[in-house]
Write a protein that holds these residues in place. Structure first.
Motif, mmCIF file in Angstrom:
data_model
loop_
_atom_site.group_PDB
_atom_site.id
_atom_site.type_symbol
_atom_site.label_atom_id
_atom_site.label_comp_id
_atom_site.label_asym_id
_atom_site.label_seq_id
_atom_site.Cartn_x
_atom_site.Cartn_y
_atom_site.Cartn_z
ATOM 1 N N GLN A 133 30.992 -14.039 -11.387
ATOM 2 C CA GLN A 133 29.782 -13.231 -11.240
ATOM 3 C C GLN A 133 29.562 -12.864 -9.767
ATOM 4 O OE1 GLN A 133 26.571 -15.676 -12.674
ATOM 5 N NE2 GLN A 133 27.401 -15.872 -14.743
ATOM 6 N N PRO A 134 29.083 -11.640 -9.495
ATOM 7 C CA PRO A 134 28.704 -11.304 -8.122
ATOM 8 C C PRO A 134 27.294 -11.806 -7.830
ATOM 9 C CG PRO A 134 28.380 -9.408 -9.534
ATOM 10 C CD PRO A 134 28.931 -10.499 -10.422
ATOM 11 N N TYR B 290 27.025 -6.126 -14.262
ATOM 12 C CA TYR B 290 26.152 -6.495 -13.141
ATOM 13 C C TYR B 290 25.834 -5.274 -12.273
ATOM 14 C CZ TYR B 290 27.843 -11.086 -14.576
ATOM 15 O OH TYR B 290 28.184 -12.198 -15.314
ATOM 16 N N PRO B 291 25.294 -4.211 -12.871
ATOM 17 C CA PRO B 291 25.031 -2.985 -12.097
ATOM 18 C C PRO B 291 24.015 -3.170 -10.979
ATOM 19 C CG PRO B 291 23.993 -2.880 -14.269
ATOM 20 C CD PRO B 291 24.877 -4.083 -14.276
ATOM 21 N N GLN B 292 23.155 -4.189 -11.078
ATOM 22 C CA GLN B 292 22.157 -4.418 -10.041
ATOM 23 C C GLN B 292 22.727 -5.198 -8.852
ATOM 24 O OE1 GLN B 292 19.232 -2.923 -10.410
ATOM 25 N NE2 GLN B 292 20.010 -2.184 -12.375
ATOM 26 N N LEU B 293 23.874 -5.862 -9.079
ATOM 27 C CA LEU B 293 24.453 -6.726 -8.045
ATOM 28 C C LEU B 293 25.750 -6.183 -7.456
ATOM 29 C CD1 LEU B 293 23.809 -10.139 -9.839
ATOM 30 C CD2 LEU B 293 22.683 -9.339 -7.749
#
Length: 433
Positions: free
Chosen positions: A196-197, A75-78
């Motif tokens: 999940q973030p 989740y690199p975007q979050l």
């Protein structure tokens, strides 16, 4: 740095890859946690529960490390990778302020382990603080803000403190293992796969909902069957009354305690410094208790013997409707020669296994949200009948503790003891197990 590992019965290997984490583990404040039991009086009921805060804090760190590693990769975007170190650090240090005999000691001497945790982290005289300042001058304050829930990134805060966090996940698995029970078991691997973030916190994938259900049921069972066990609570009452008697006697004979239990003096005097708090651990306290067994004061001596030798008080359950009758029971206890101030006790253990977010409550809880395919979130109990049955409902009981001798009627006080037992029956109070 070269990776270090700790062999652990819960997580197999605990991996330490960051030099800051390694140095924190080696500080004297963190090493002290080896001498603080995780569940102090539970070992008197479940004899295997001798594990300590040190191993628990390592376990919380390891779960935090795994989660942040997953977040960075998937989740690199979050998830901001810069948040990983503070998450792991807060997980490692979240319980560093726990003291000897934990919550029982806190209630009597009005200490607060969370406040001490933050002081250990932010006090420039501690080894922990010196390590944290290697990251930046304000890093200690940032870590402390995660502990007190003021850190601006709610993803980090929820991973360390929420209704399903790294702390709870480790202590359920660890306490279950060491008590030899299976109540607290759940599928950690599955939960780590579905967590999940999101923009302002964490959620769980819908296909992992049953793993989260399992976790909540396991937590409920651990509280009802292990943490709220009547025998463990009897030891808590004994410990509380023992320390209360010592506190009372200190002001009448301070020299005795200066020679037998000097590290308790600052607490009796209500003039404690951080060093005083850190000087106490379970081993020091147990040594004092064994010394008090020879005290000339018959109450302190007897209570110390009862605690050291596991001579438990018995108990009955009561509710608010018949609580007023407990005074009559205490009077009968007094007639048989026991001072009810030190030989009786009320112990209330109530738990709210799960609740939805209620912003107007004194301590609002972060609810567990399930991610839907369309990207929306739905609160767990609205999807799960099992969790709905637990949600918002308080579970536990109220117990009145008294000397076991009150159930033995073959002595000079037989009439009073028979009257005591008659009161129990007449008020429909639940008889001891």
């Amino acid at each position: 740095m070269k990776e270090k590992v700790f062999r652990d019965p819960i997580h197999n290997y605990i991996h330490v890859k960051d030099p800051i984490i390694a140095q924190l583990i080696d500080t004297k404040e963190f090493q002290r946690l080896r001498r603080i039991k995780q569940v102090p009086t539970t070992s008197y009921t479940f004899h295997g529960a001798e594990h300590n805060r040190f191993s628990h804090c390592l376990g919380v760190y390891e779960i935090a490390r795994r989660i942040t590693e997953i977040f960075e990769q998937q989740y690199p975007q979050l998830w901001d990778p810069k948040e990983s170190l503070i998450t792991m650090t807060a997980g490692l240090l979240h319980d560093i302020g726990h003291g000897a005999y934990s919550h029982t000691f806190e209630r009597l001497f009005e200490t607060d382990h969370e406040a001490y945790t933050q002081e250990i982290i932010t006090n420039p005289e501690t080894e922990v603080n010196a390590v944290l300042r290697q990251v930046s001058d304000d890093f200690p304050q940032e870590v402390a803000s995660v502990i007190n829930h003021t850190y601006p990134n709610k993803q980090v805060v929820q991973l360390i403190s929420s209704q399903i966090d790294c702390d709870r996940m480790d202590y359920l698995l660890r306490d279950s293992y060491y008590t030899g029970t299976s109540y607290g078991q759940f599928d950690l691997t599955r939960i780590l796969r579905v967590i999940q973030p999101v923009e302002n916190g964490i959620v769980f994938a819908k296909n992992g909902m049953h793993a989260v259900e399992d976790y909540l049921i396991g937590r409920y069972q651990m509280y009802m069957q292990v943490y709220f066990h009547p025998a463990s609570r009897a030891m808590e009452v004994l410990l509380q009354n023992l320390l209360k008697r010592a506190k009372y006697l200190y002001h009448r004979d301070p020299h005795y305690f200066q020679s037998t239990s000097p590290k308790l003096i600052p607490f009796f005097e209500k003039q404690t410094q951080l060093d005083d708090y850190l000087a106490l651990d379970d081993g020091v306290m147990n040594t004092y208790f064994q010394t008090w067994m020879a005290c000339k004061d018959s109450v302190l001596s007897d209570l110390a013997k009862r605690f050291i030798n596991r001579k438990l008080f018995k108990s009955i359950t009561f509710d608010q409707a018949n609580a007023e009758k407990l005074e009559e029971l205490s009077t009968l206890v007094k007639h048989t020669g026991f001072d009810p101030e030190y030989y009786t006790g009320i112990h209330i253990n109530l738990d709210l296994p799960y609740d939805v977010y209620k912003p107007k409550s004194n301590k609002p809880r972060t609810q567990i949200d399930i991610a839907q395919k369309d990207g929306s979130k739905q609160e767990l109990s609205s999807l799960s009948p099992l969790v709905a049955a637990l949600s918002g409902n308080i579970h536990g009981d109220r117990r009145y503790y008294f000397p076991k001798e009150m159930l033995e009627a073959q002595d000079l006080f037989a009439q009073d003891k028979q009257e005591f037992q008659k009161h129990i029956r007449n008020e429909h109070l639940v008889l001891p197990d």
